[in-house]
Scaffold this motif. Structure first.
Motif, PDB file in Angstrom:
ATOM      1  N   VAL A   1      33.037  52.343  36.784  1.00 11.59           N
ATOM      2  CA  VAL A   1      32.557  51.683  35.558  1.00 11.59           C
ATOM      3  C   VAL A   1      33.255  50.343  35.324  1.00 11.59           C
ATOM      4  CG1 VAL A   1      32.435  51.868  33.040  1.00 11.59           C
ATOM      5  CG2 VAL A   1      31.806  53.817  34.462  1.00 11.59           C
ATOM      6  N   ASN A   2      34.568  50.298  35.471  1.00 12.10           N
ATOM      7  CA  ASN A   2      35.284  49.042  35.186  1.00 12.10           C
ATOM      8  C   ASN A   2      34.867  47.909  36.105  1.00 12.10           C
ATOM      9  OD1 ASN A   2      36.816  49.828  32.955  1.00 12.10           O
ATOM     10  ND2 ASN A   2      38.408  50.703  34.232  1.00 12.10           N
ATOM     11  N   ASN A   3      34.426  48.207  37.305  1.00 13.81           N
ATOM     12  CA  ASN A   3      34.029  47.153  38.235  1.00 13.81           C
ATOM     13  C   ASN A   3      32.559  46.754  38.104  1.00 13.81           C
ATOM     14  OD1 ASN A   3      36.510  46.557  39.616  1.00 13.81           O
ATOM     15  ND2 ASN A   3      36.406  48.644  40.365  1.00 13.81           N
ATOM     16  N   LEU A   4      31.826  47.417  37.222  1.00 11.63           N
ATOM     17  CA  LEU A   4      30.441  47.011  36.954  1.00 11.63           C
ATOM     18  C   LEU A   4      30.392  45.675  36.214  1.00 11.63           C
ATOM     19  CD1 LEU A   4      28.729  50.362  35.900  1.00 11.63           C
ATOM     20  CD2 LEU A   4      28.311  49.047  37.987  1.00 11.63           C
ATOM     21  N   ALA A   5      31.331  45.473  35.320  1.00 10.07           N
ATOM     22  CA  ALA A   5      31.380  44.225  34.553  1.00 10.07           C
ATOM     23  C   ALA A   5      31.957  43.117  35.430  1.00 10.07           C
ATOM     24  CB  ALA A   5      32.239  44.407  33.309  1.00 10.07           C
ATOM     25  N   ARG A   6      31.374  41.951  35.381  1.00  9.99           N
ATOM     26  CA  ARG A   6      31.821  40.829  36.214  1.00  9.99           C
ATOM     27  C   ARG A   6      33.250  40.403  35.915  1.00  9.99           C
ATOM     28  NH1 ARG A   6      26.340  37.411  35.797  1.00  9.99           N
ATOM     29  NH2 ARG A   6      25.207  38.552  37.401  1.00  9.99           N
ATOM     30  N   HIS A   7      33.654  40.496  34.672  1.00 12.03           N
ATOM     31  CA  HIS A   7      34.965  40.005  34.272  1.00 12.03           C
ATOM     32  C   HIS A   7      36.064  41.074  34.354  1.00 12.03           C
ATOM     33  CE1 HIS A   7      33.372  41.900  30.702  1.00 12.03           C
ATOM     34  NE2 HIS A   7      34.601  41.947  30.223  1.00 12.03           N
ATOM     35  N   ARG A   8      35.722  42.275  34.785  1.00 15.36           N
ATOM     36  CA  ARG A   8      36.717  43.345  34.893  1.00 15.36           C
ATOM     37  C   ARG A   8      37.018  43.641  36.349  1.00 15.36           C
ATOM     38  NH1 ARG A   8      36.426  48.315  30.875  1.00 15.36           N
ATOM     39  NH2 ARG A   8      36.857  47.216  28.956  1.00 15.36           N
ATOM     40  N   ARG A   9      38.253  44.071  36.582  1.00 12.13           N
ATOM     41  CA  ARG A   9      38.663  44.469  37.933  1.00 12.13           C
ATOM     42  C   ARG A   9      39.611  45.650  37.800  1.00 12.13           C
ATOM     43  NH1 ARG A   9      42.971  41.522  41.441  1.00 12.13           N
ATOM     44  NH2 ARG A   9      42.988  42.902  43.231  1.00 12.13           N
ATOM     45  N   TYR A  10      39.289  46.724  38.479  1.00 10.28           N
ATOM     46  CA  TYR A  10      40.155  47.899  38.436  1.00 10.28           C
ATOM     47  C   TYR A  10      40.097  48.600  39.764  1.00 10.28           C
ATOM     48  CZ  TYR A  10      42.341  52.215  36.955  1.00 10.28           C
ATOM     49  OH  TYR A  10      43.184  53.288  36.856  1.00 10.28           O
ATOM     50  N   PRO A  11      41.202  48.944  40.334  1.00 13.78           N
ATOM     51  CA  PRO A  11      42.567  48.772  39.836  1.00 13.78           C
ATOM     52  C   PRO A  11      43.126  47.398  40.183  1.00 13.78           C
ATOM     53  CG  PRO A  11      42.617  50.030  41.872  1.00 13.78           C
ATOM     54  CD  PRO A  11      41.159  49.769  41.559  1.00 13.78           C
ATOM     55  N   ARG A  12      44.215  47.071  39.533  1.00 13.32           N
ATOM     56  CA  ARG A  12      44.944  45.839  39.862  1.00 13.32           C
ATOM     57  C   ARG A  12      45.795  46.084  41.103  1.00 13.32           C
ATOM     58  NH1 ARG A  12      42.794  41.513  37.311  1.00 13.32           N
ATOM     59  NH2 ARG A  12      42.409  42.051  35.162  1.00 13.32           N
ATOM     60  N   TYR A  13      46.305  47.297  41.229  1.00 10.82           N
ATOM     61  CA  TYR A  13      47.066  47.727  42.408  1.00 10.82           C
ATOM     62  C   TYR A  13      47.019  49.249  42.449  1.00 10.82           C
ATOM     63  CZ  TYR A  13      50.830  48.380  38.984  1.00 10.82           C
ATOM     64  OH  TYR A  13      51.557  48.745  37.899  1.00 10.82           O
ATOM     65  N   TRP A  14      47.343  49.776  43.597  1.00  8.09           N
ATOM     66  CA  TRP A  14      47.330  51.228  43.762  1.00  8.09           C
ATOM     67  C   TRP A  14      48.739  51.768  43.586  1.00  8.09           C
ATOM     68  CZ3 TRP A  14      43.095  54.236  44.145  1.00  8.09           C
ATOM     69  CH2 TRP A  14      41.893  53.570  44.316  1.00  8.09           C
TER      70      TRP A  14
END
Length: 175
Positions: free
Chosen positions: A162-175
């Protein structure tokens, strides 16, 4: 004394406003993640506990604050599972006593800090292991795996999708 008391005033800092689109993405993630856990609990795992109070706080972090260090997958999964292990150990050692509850929370914080996996709902998972009642106590050492580990994995998968569906969101930042 004045310096000490002055620290308690805090500072004025501008806080960024959350737009309605971000709020809607957070809602979608939280709804989907919790709905999936509830569905799995009812349909597939009706004999197992899968819904735990700390999942509500985890939802806030991974869906509404996905950039937070506390929301990153290693923190969510390992912080929660390690803390649940601490809680089970405290319960088995001291029972459901005030001392056991205090130790479960404080030791889980210590373990999370030492392992660099701080996830605030992890301390709640530790407390639930001690104070959660018979249904939690019957799980014993399974509690860190089911519901905590399995529930975290389900929520993390939903958060990644879900978080990566939005263009301005990125998840995760790191593992």
């Amino acid at each position: 004394m004045k310096t000490y008391l002055g620290k308690m005033r805090g500072e004025r800092t501008p806080r960024p406003r959350v737009g309605w689109q971000d709020a809607c993405w957070s809602w979608l993630g939280a709804f989907t993640g919790m709905a999936l856990i509830c569905w799995l609990s009812v349909e597939w795992l009706s004999q197992q506990l899968l819904i735990v109070g700390s999942f509500g706080a985890t939802s806030v972090l991974i869906y509404a604050a996905p950039e937070s260090p506390f929301a990153q997958p290693s923190h969510v999964l390992f912080g929660s599972v390690l803390s649940a292990c601490v809680g089970v150990g405290c319960y088995q050692w001291l029972g459901a006593t005030p001392l056991s509850m205090a130790l479960a929370v404080s030791l889980s914080i210590l373990i999370m800090q030492l392992t660099h996996t701080v996830h605030p709902p992890g301390a709640a998972a530790a407390l639930i292991a001690v104070a959660g009642g018979a249904s939690v106590h019957q799980l014993g050492w399974w509690y860190p795996l089911m519901p905590i580990g399995a529930g975290c994995i389900v929520m993390l998968l939903v958060a990644i999708l879900v978080n990566n569906l939005a263009r301005h969101r990125r998840y995760p930042r790191y593992w």
